[in-house]
Design a protein around this motif. Structure first.
Motif, short mmCIF file in Angstrom:
data_model
loop_
_atom_site.label_atom_id
_atom_site.label_comp_id
_atom_site.label_asym_id
_atom_site.label_seq_id
_atom_site.Cartn_x
_atom_site.Cartn_y
_atom_site.Cartn_z
N ARG A 234 0.83 -1.21 0.00
CA ARG A 234 0.00 0.00 0.00
C ARG A 234 0.87 1.26 0.00
O ARG A 234 0.56 2.24 -0.69
N LEU A 235 1.93 1.25 0.76
CA LEU A 235 2.80 2.42 0.80
C LEU A 235 3.46 2.68 -0.56
O LEU A 235 3.55 3.83 -1.01
N GLN A 236 3.91 1.61 -1.22
CA GLN A 236 4.52 1.80 -2.53
C GLN A 236 3.49 2.20 -3.58
O GLN A 236 3.80 2.98 -4.50
N ARG A 237 2.29 1.70 -3.46
CA ARG A 237 1.24 2.08 -4.41
C ARG A 237 0.94 3.58 -4.30
O ARG A 237 0.79 4.27 -5.32
N LEU A 238 0.88 4.08 -3.08
CA LEU A 238 0.69 5.52 -2.89
C LEU A 238 1.89 6.31 -3.42
O LEU A 238 1.73 7.38 -4.02
N GLU A 239 3.10 5.78 -3.21
CA GLU A 239 4.30 6.45 -3.70
C GLU A 239 4.30 6.54 -5.22
O GLU A 239 4.65 7.58 -5.80
N LEU A 419 -1.34 10.34 8.49
CA LEU A 419 -0.05 10.96 8.17
C LEU A 419 1.16 10.26 8.79
O LEU A 419 2.22 10.21 8.20
N VAL A 420 1.02 9.72 9.99
CA VAL A 420 2.18 9.24 10.75
C VAL A 420 2.86 8.08 10.03
O VAL A 420 4.10 8.03 9.92
N VAL A 421 2.07 7.12 9.52
CA VAL A 421 2.66 5.93 8.90
C VAL A 421 3.46 6.32 7.67
O VAL A 421 4.58 5.85 7.45
N GLU A 422 2.90 7.21 6.86
CA GLU A 422 3.62 7.65 5.66
C GLU A 422 4.86 8.47 6.01
O GLU A 422 5.85 8.45 5.27
N ASP A 423 4.82 9.19 7.13
CA ASP A 423 6.01 9.92 7.56
C ASP A 423 7.15 8.95 7.90
O ASP A 423 8.31 9.19 7.53
N PHE A 424 6.82 7.86 8.60
CA PHE A 424 7.85 6.87 8.90
C PHE A 424 8.37 6.20 7.63
O PHE A 424 9.55 5.88 7.53
N TYR A 425 7.49 6.00 6.66
CA TYR A 425 7.92 5.45 5.38
C TYR A 425 8.87 6.42 4.67
O TYR A 425 9.87 6.00 4.07
N GLY A 426 8.58 7.72 4.78
CA GLY A 426 9.49 8.72 4.22
C GLY A 426 10.85 8.70 4.90
O GLY A 426 11.89 8.83 4.24
N PHE A 427 10.86 8.52 6.24
CA PHE A 427 12.13 8.40 6.96
C PHE A 427 12.91 7.18 6.47
O PHE A 427 14.15 7.23 6.33
N PHE A 428 12.21 6.09 6.21
CA PHE A 428 12.86 4.86 5.74
C PHE A 428 13.54 5.10 4.38
O PHE A 428 14.69 4.70 4.18
N LEU A 429 12.83 5.77 3.46
CA LEU A 429 13.41 6.04 2.15
C LEU A 429 14.59 7.00 2.25
O LEU A 429 15.59 6.86 1.54
#
Length: 448
Positions: A234-239, A419-429
């Protein structure tokens, strides 16, 4: 790679692909014929309909009895027909040539242990609906260092299968070998990953984009995540959706012709190959051969863009571990290519983006440090409503992008809203990019 390292296997009774002189336009008459539906020997494969271009039957020659009559009527017809003006004659010849010219496309599919998805990829190619001016000359599956049933499954279809058992250059080596042995005679070359599925009009849309702009050396398709499940998917699909928005804002200009599905003019590939010592377009030493080729095309004066009407579905990494390996390779490969070429017209925008990314990471670390010190020393927090404006704009932008995700569900809405989950995903990238930069500057070896 040397040709003795590969075994070329084609469909039974197939002939070698026809090559044409680039200086001589192809003027093959074209018609359309629908073959009966073909089903693979794989019981799970979907039924597909193949459309091929064929030459219409030649007109019958006049009989000996009719020949004198034709000769007798010829002077009369000549007397009544008005001679065309030079301008009209040139225009009609150009119109006739444009109507009869056929653009040929060769497809290269490098595949490394892709037995799970190669059938869907090939069927998507064979089901392409192409106009009369376009002809898919050959589909070539290059089984690259495979240890599974990829080649066996691909042979069930009317495609050419090339096996490379000892290919040190991996994907770039497979593409170079396929281009050198099968695709150099075509007008256009389509390359795609073996885990990518094309919509039925993708090839025509990409070829039409190149046809309408002579400055373009390559176009890539707009890619979306294959249907799946799980948080990583889901995170990559949004990206992917947000990156597509960015392409739209840039008027479909892209920094890389994505290897998921990219179509090149063969004259552009020849121009790149002529300037490389190896005499081949793709660089076998690069971690991201599609980006290296894009930079070479730009250095030769070609432009690269996304085809607005071309869509494909590609399979994203299934876990954070696989995603880490992929993004480390992307980050390290991009930085290596920019350092290799230095500041130039083809790399300056990408170099600027790396500089801006460095500033972004610096200020993010500065903010987190300040926040930690405030907590440690019990500094009171003070809130101001004006500080919520940037947060509100960011939230609105993410929700807008999410609304364009195909087949979105309530989980996608919640994922964006909090917002929080996607923020952590941004930190990961960002962490992937920082580690890649560190290894690049310390000259640590990065492999696939």
């Amino acid at each position: 790679m040397a040709s003795n390292q590969a075994v070329r296997i084609g469909p039974a009774g197939a002939t070698s692909p026809r090559t044409s002189d680039p200086a001589d336009p192809v003027t093959r008459p074209v018609g359309l014929r629908t073959r009966p539906a073909r089903r693979s020997s794989d019981h799970d494969a979907a039924t597909i309909t193949l459309r091929t271009t064929i030459a219409p039957a030649p007109a019958p020659s006049p009989t000996p009895a009719a020949a004198p009559r034709a000769k007798a009527e010829a002077p009369k017809a000549k007397a009544t027909a008005a001679p065309p003006s030079p301008r009209t004659g040139r225009s009609s010849r150009r119109a006739t040539a444009a109507a009869t010219a056929v653009t040929t496309v060769s497809v290269l599919v490098p595949a490394h242990n892709e037995e799970a998805g190669i059938a869907a990829t090939v069927e998507g190619l064979l089901a392409q609906d192409v106009p009369e001016w376009l002809h898919i000359a050959e589909v070539v599956v290059v089984a690259n260092n495979c240890t599974d049933r990829t080649a066996e499954i691909a042979r069930r279809y009317p495609v050419t299968v090339v096996e490379m058992a000892h290919n040190p250059d991996k994907k770039a080596g497979a593409l170079n070998h396929g281009w050198r042995e099968t695709a150099r005679g075509a007008d256009l070359v389509l390359t795609m990953d073996a885990d990518t599925v094309l919509l039925t009009d993708t090839v025509a849309a990409m070829a039409d984009e190149l046809r309408g702009n002579a400055v373009l050396g390559a176009v890539c398709a707009r890619y979306w995540a294959t249907p799946g499940r799980g948080l990583v998917w889901r995170l990559q699909r949004l990206e992917y959706t947000r990156y597509d928005d960015l392409r739209d804002l840039r008027r479909w200009r892209v920094s890389v012709a994505s290897g998921a599905a990219a179509m090149y003019r063969n004259v552009a590939l020849e121009a790149v190959a002529a300037h490389r010592e190896a005499g081949e377009p793709w660089d076998g030493t690069s971690l991201i051969e599609d980006y290296a080729l894009t930079l070479e095309l730009k250095a030769r004066g070609f432009r690269v863009a996304a085809a607005r009407q071309a869509h494909v579905y590609t399979t994203p990494p299934a876990s954070f571990r696989e995603l880490w390996v992929q993004r480390m390779r992307w980050g390290r490969g991009g930085m290596d290519e920019c350092l290799k070429r230095g500041w130039s017209t083809s790399t300056r925008l990408d170099c600027l983006s790396y500089i801006l990314f460095g500033f972004s990471v610096f200020f993010r670390v500065l903010f987190l440090t300040m926040l930690a010190l405030m907590i440690i020393y019990a500094v009171p927090f003070r809130y101001a409503l004006i500080g919520l404006i940037p947060l509100g704009v960011m939230w609105l932008e993410r929700m807008t992008s999410m609304w364009r995700v195909p087949d979105r569900g309530w989980r996608d809405v919640v994922l964006c809203a909090v917002l929080v989950v996607e923020d952590f995903y941004g930190f990961f990238l960002e962490l992937c990019a920082v580690v890649s930069a560190w290894r690049c500057l310390n000259a640590r070896r990065q492999a696939w």
